[in-house]
Design a protein around this motif. Structure first.
Motif, short mmCIF file in Angstrom:
data_model
loop_
_atom_site.label_atom_id
_atom_site.label_comp_id
_atom_site.label_asym_id
_atom_site.label_seq_id
_atom_site.Cartn_x
_atom_site.Cartn_y
_atom_site.Cartn_z
N GLY A 12 19.29 10.31 57.86
CA GLY A 12 19.35 9.23 58.84
C GLY A 12 19.45 9.73 60.26
N LEU A 13 20.16 10.84 60.47
CA LEU A 13 20.31 11.38 61.81
C LEU A 13 18.98 11.91 62.34
CD1 LEU A 13 22.25 11.83 64.10
CD2 LEU A 13 22.83 14.06 63.13
N GLU A 14 18.18 12.49 61.48
CA GLU A 14 16.86 12.95 61.92
C GLU A 14 16.04 11.78 62.44
OE1 GLU A 14 14.60 15.42 59.35
OE2 GLU A 14 16.32 16.57 58.68
N ALA A 15 16.02 10.68 61.66
CA ALA A 15 15.27 9.50 62.09
C ALA A 15 15.86 8.91 63.36
CB ALA A 15 15.26 8.46 60.97
N LEU A 155 26.89 4.44 53.88
CA LEU A 155 27.84 4.90 54.89
C LEU A 155 27.27 6.06 55.71
CD1 LEU A 155 31.23 4.80 52.92
CD2 LEU A 155 30.45 3.24 54.71
N GLY A 156 26.54 6.97 55.03
CA GLY A 156 25.91 8.08 55.74
C GLY A 156 24.87 7.59 56.74
N VAL A 161 23.22 6.23 62.37
CA VAL A 161 22.80 5.28 63.40
C VAL A 161 23.80 5.27 64.56
CG1 VAL A 161 22.41 2.84 63.92
CG2 VAL A 161 21.50 3.83 61.80
N PHE A 162 25.09 5.29 64.24
CA PHE A 162 26.13 5.30 65.28
C PHE A 162 26.05 6.58 66.12
CE2 PHE A 162 30.58 6.33 66.53
CZ PHE A 162 30.75 5.29 67.46
N PHE A 167 24.24 9.59 71.04
CA PHE A 167 23.34 10.54 71.67
C PHE A 167 22.55 9.86 72.79
CE2 PHE A 167 23.51 13.24 67.73
CZ PHE A 167 23.95 14.38 68.36
N TYR A 168 22.05 8.68 72.49
CA TYR A 168 21.24 7.96 73.48
C TYR A 168 22.05 7.61 74.72
CZ TYR A 168 18.39 4.30 75.57
OH TYR A 168 17.66 3.54 76.45
N ARG A 169 23.31 7.23 74.52
CA ARG A 169 24.16 6.87 75.64
C ARG A 169 24.71 8.09 76.37
NH1 ARG A 169 23.29 2.07 77.31
NH2 ARG A 169 25.32 2.17 78.38
N GLY A 170 24.49 9.27 75.82
CA GLY A 170 24.98 10.49 76.45
C GLY A 170 26.44 10.74 76.22
#
Length: 293
Positions: A12-15, A155-156, A161-162, A167-170
């Motif tokens: 999920g983190l890769e996506a 949950l993973g 996604v969280f 990451f996006y928000r820095g």
């Protein structure tokens, strides 16, 4: 459950990172008009992945027992192959992923809306299909009749996604190369268990022999229905009474794969030979220049 959580988190983190890179690039370059096609492509990719997973789960229920085992075993082997390729690929390209996606996005922006949708779909869809297949194989291997394996995956994915949003928000910065190396190593261990389970399925389908040849049987020491037996099965797909073929395949996959994966990048003999050759050529060139002078 932990093994399935790790799968959901890693895949999920890769996506999520792919989505963050695409969206952030468009926002920073002032191309918010291209966000809608990107989200359409992402939505289609997620829908295809969910449909693929549902097809695997419900389609296999209509088959005979031997056909189910043959399908499950074959897809487990395929899933392990895809995930093994993925973890090695990500280990080598994690540092250059952003530049690669930016290049594809620039080309898509010049080609129009359809190209943007296709770029997002292909970037996320590959991850989605790999995730659906490996999650299905892993949940099937570690399932004990409860919803725990599936809950672990969900949950993973939610955690991924969280983290992607952070990451996006820095708000979150980690060394992605090290993160993918450690999680990739753990995923190889999980994949070894899925592979062994897939071999057992193929034995039950009578596609492979040796079903009665047990390597050992420690069911009395580690009962499958005990809390620690359930924990070992959930994390490593551990089986207290594996066949000789299962143990052999597990060892032949895990030991060399993990050794290659954890070896420093660029430490192979061929790389050292190339470096030495380049050094020798520079020395020869320098000597020739001195003679000429």
């Amino acid at each position: 459950m932990f093994g399935n959580y790790l799968i959901g988190l890693r895949e999920g983190l890769e996506a999520s990172l792919v989505v963050c890179i695409l969206i952030a690039y468009l926002v920073k370059t002032g191309r918010r008009d291209a966000l809608k096609p990107i989200w359409i492509g992402i939505g289609v990719a997620v829908g295809v992945a969910l449909a693929f997973g549902a097809g695997l789960e419900f389609g296999s229920q209509e088959l005979t027992f031997e056909a189910q085992e043959a399908l499950g075993g074959s897809l487990s082997v395929l899933a392990v192959g895809l995930v093994t390729w993925m973890v090695f690929w990500m280990r080598r390209t994690a540092r250059h992923l952003k530049a690669e996606l930016h290049g594809k996005l620039d080309a898509a922006l010049q080609m129009g809306t359809g190209a943007l949708v296709a770029t997002a779909f292909l970037a996320v869809g590959r991850e989605g299909l790999e995730t659906a297949l490996f999650v299905w194989a892993s949940v099937r291997a570690s399932s004990d009749g409860s919803y725990a394996p599936l809950i672990g995956v969900v949950l993973g994915l939610l955690t991924a996604v969280f983290l992607g949003w952070l990451f996006y928000r820095g708000a979150l910065k980690i060394n992605l190369a090290k993160f993918f190396t450690w999680t990739g190593g753990m995923l190889v261990v999980v994949a070894a268990g899925v592979l062994a389970y897939g071999v057992h399925d193929l034995q039950e389908a009578r596609f492979l022999g040796g079903l009665a040849d047990k390597a050992f049987d420690i069911s009395a020491t580690i009962p499958p229905d005990s809390w620690y037996g359930t924990l070992l099965k959930g994390v490593f797909n551990f089986q207290p009474d594996p066949t000789v073929l299962q143990v052999t395949v597990w060892a032949l996959y895990l030991i060399p794969t993990l050794a290659l994966f954890l070896a420093p990048i660029g430490s192979g003999p061929s790389v050292r030979v190339k470096k030495q050759k380049a050094t020798d050529e520079k020395a020869e060139a320098g000597a020739s220049a001195e003679k000429t002078a």
